[in-house]
Motif scaffolding. Structure first.
Motif, mmCIF file in Angstrom:
data_model
loop_
_atom_site.group_PDB
_atom_site.id
_atom_site.type_symbol
_atom_site.label_atom_id
_atom_site.label_comp_id
_atom_site.label_asym_id
_atom_site.label_seq_id
_atom_site.Cartn_x
_atom_site.Cartn_y
_atom_site.Cartn_z
ATOM 1 N N THR A 85 0.815 -1.216 0.000
ATOM 2 C CA THR A 85 0.000 0.000 0.000
ATOM 3 C C THR A 85 0.851 1.271 0.000
ATOM 4 N N SER A 86 2.182 1.116 0.049
ATOM 5 C CA SER A 86 3.077 2.271 -0.020
ATOM 6 C C SER A 86 4.406 1.815 -0.615
ATOM 7 N N TYR A 87 5.202 2.778 -1.039
ATOM 8 C CA TYR A 87 6.524 2.433 -1.570
ATOM 9 C C TYR A 87 7.419 1.899 -0.462
ATOM 10 N N MET A 88 7.293 2.431 0.737
ATOM 11 C CA MET A 88 8.084 1.913 1.867
ATOM 12 C C MET A 88 7.741 0.450 2.121
ATOM 13 N N GLN A 89 6.465 0.139 2.152
ATOM 14 C CA GLN A 89 6.057 -1.251 2.380
ATOM 15 C C GLN A 89 6.549 -2.132 1.229
ATOM 16 N N GLY A 90 6.462 -1.651 0.020
ATOM 17 C CA GLY A 90 6.947 -2.406 -1.131
ATOM 18 C C GLY A 90 8.427 -2.693 -1.037
ATOM 19 N N LEU A 91 9.218 -1.699 -0.648
ATOM 20 C CA LEU A 91 10.654 -1.903 -0.491
ATOM 21 C C LEU A 91 10.956 -2.913 0.612
ATOM 22 N N GLU A 92 10.216 -2.840 1.707
ATOM 23 C CA GLU A 92 10.420 -3.792 2.802
ATOM 24 C C GLU A 92 10.076 -5.212 2.349
ATOM 25 N N TRP A 93 8.939 -5.374 1.713
ATOM 26 C CA TRP A 93 8.515 -6.699 1.261
ATOM 27 C C TRP A 93 9.450 -7.234 0.175
ATOM 28 N N ALA A 94 9.925 -6.343 -0.694
ATOM 29 C CA ALA A 94 10.859 -6.764 -1.738
ATOM 30 C C ALA A 94 12.157 -7.269 -1.120
ATOM 31 N N LEU A 95 12.627 -6.576 -0.089
ATOM 32 C CA LEU A 95 13.852 -6.993 0.592
ATOM 33 C C LEU A 95 13.715 -8.433 1.090
ATOM 34 N N GLY A 96 12.612 -8.736 1.736
ATOM 35 C CA GLY A 96 12.392 -10.094 2.233
ATOM 36 C C GLY A 96 12.294 -11.117 1.121
ATOM 37 N N ALA A 97 11.713 -10.716 -0.001
ATOM 38 C CA ALA A 97 11.556 -11.639 -1.127
ATOM 39 C C ALA A 97 12.876 -11.883 -1.852
ATOM 40 N N ILE A 98 13.708 -10.847 -1.932
ATOM 41 C CA ILE A 98 14.991 -10.953 -2.626
ATOM 42 C C ILE A 98 15.985 -11.783 -1.812
ATOM 43 N N LEU A 99 15.867 -11.739 -0.505
ATOM 44 C CA LEU A 99 16.853 -12.369 0.377
ATOM 45 C C LEU A 99 17.227 -13.796 -0.025
ATOM 46 N N PRO A 100 16.280 -14.697 -0.278
ATOM 47 C CA PRO A 100 16.674 -16.052 -0.674
ATOM 48 C C PRO A 100 17.423 -16.109 -2.015
ATOM 49 N N LEU A 101 17.283 -15.062 -2.835
ATOM 50 C CA LEU A 101 17.961 -15.003 -4.133
ATOM 51 C C LEU A 101 19.104 -13.987 -4.132
ATOM 52 N N ALA A 102 19.600 -13.654 -2.967
ATOM 53 C CA ALA A 102 20.628 -12.618 -2.879
ATOM 54 C C ALA A 102 21.897 -13.005 -3.627
ATOM 55 N N ASN A 103 22.162 -14.317 -3.777
ATOM 56 C CA ASN A 103 23.344 -14.689 -4.561
ATOM 57 C C ASN A 103 23.184 -14.266 -6.019
ATOM 58 N N ARG A 104 21.930 -14.164 -6.492
ATOM 59 C CA ARG A 104 21.698 -13.658 -7.843
ATOM 60 C C ARG A 104 22.046 -12.175 -7.902
ATOM 61 N N GLN A 105 21.628 -11.437 -6.902
ATOM 62 C CA GLN A 105 21.905 -10.002 -6.867
ATOM 63 C C GLN A 105 23.408 -9.752 -6.692
ATOM 64 N N LEU A 106 24.044 -10.564 -5.842
ATOM 65 C CA LEU A 106 25.491 -10.443 -5.646
ATOM 66 C C LEU A 106 26.222 -10.725 -6.960
ATOM 67 N N PHE A 107 25.777 -11.740 -7.676
ATOM 68 C CA PHE A 107 26.367 -12.045 -8.977
ATOM 69 C C PHE A 107 26.253 -10.834 -9.905
ATOM 70 N N LEU A 108 25.066 -10.241 -9.984
ATOM 71 C CA LEU A 108 24.859 -9.098 -10.869
ATOM 72 C C LEU A 108 25.761 -7.924 -10.501
ATOM 73 N N ALA A 109 26.046 -7.776 -9.223
ATOM 74 C CA ALA A 109 26.866 -6.651 -8.772
ATOM 75 C C ALA A 109 28.360 -6.895 -8.957
ATOM 76 N N THR A 110 28.782 -8.167 -8.994
ATOM 77 C CA THR A 110 30.216 -8.429 -8.972
ATOM 78 C C THR A 110 30.784 -9.107 -10.210
ATOM 79 N N ALA A 111 29.954 -9.756 -11.011
ATOM 80 C CA ALA A 111 30.477 -10.487 -12.169
ATOM 81 C C ALA A 111 31.049 -9.508 -13.198
#
Length: 191
Positions: A85-111
């Motif tokens: 219902t807000s961008y803050m809530q969306g960012l918080e929920w996205a953080l929790g959803a991304i966490l299990p796939l953080a190695n994907r995000q780490l790959f994108l940042a470092t490869a």
């Protein structure tokens, strides 16, 4: 065995091998951006010839990993935030959803590799989307308006990595680590 059944089994085996290669690629390249194809093959439990049949070059594998990471991350964020219902809530929920796939995000940042033009555009769009969401969250009063948006985005991304590492080390559950990251993003480390 019928020809069709044999083809289905072969396809299933290919998908299994491909998934093993993809997971190995994320694990190996997230730990060492300069890793070799031999390192990935060993981690995947496949021969180098098998790896090269699926991905003829290092850059081909890295491009596949990047496309996979972007697709998977986008899918979990869209699903996690659809009822926010807000961008803050969306960012918080996205953080929790991304966490299990953080190695994907780490790959994108470092490869380090030569991304094709479409992939470079997709990276840029993802970055712009995060910055836009943070700007809108600032407008909602969720973040200090005096902090640069880019700074908040860097903190957000790095806290996801830190939370993921905590989970990988067995020091927290994914929900606990996500809560730690979100609290730190909003309030720092003070009492």
């Amino acid at each position: 065995m019928s020809h069709m059944r044999h083809m289905c089994l072969m396809k299933a085996l290919k998908l299994t091998t491909e998934q093993a290669i993809i997971e190995a690629g994320f694990a190996v390249f997230s730990a060492n951006a300069g890793a070799s194809m031999a390192d990935v093959a060993k981690h995947a439990g496949v021969g180098r010839a098998t790896l090269h049949r699926h991905h003829p070059s290092r850059d081909a594998l890295l491009n596949t990993l990047a496309k996979t990471a972007l697709t998977e991350l986008d899918a979990v964020v869209v699903q996690a935030t659809e009822n926010a219902t807000s961008y803050m809530q969306g960012l918080e929920w996205a953080l929790g959803a991304i966490l299990p796939l953080a190695n994907r995000q780490l790959f994108l940042a470092t490869a380090i590799f030569e991304a094709d033009a479409a992939l470079q555009e997709a990276y840029a769009a993802e970055d712009a989307s995060l910055l836009n969401d943070i700007d809108k969250a600032k407008a909602e009063g969720g973040f200090d308006p005096n902090l640069p948006t880019a700074w908040i985005a860097e903190a957000y991304t790095h806290l996801i990595y830190a939370a993921w590492k905590l989970v990988q080390d067995g020091a927290a559950t994914p929900n606990q680590a996500a809560a730690f990251a979100w609290r730190t993003l909003l309030k720092g480390n003070g009492p």
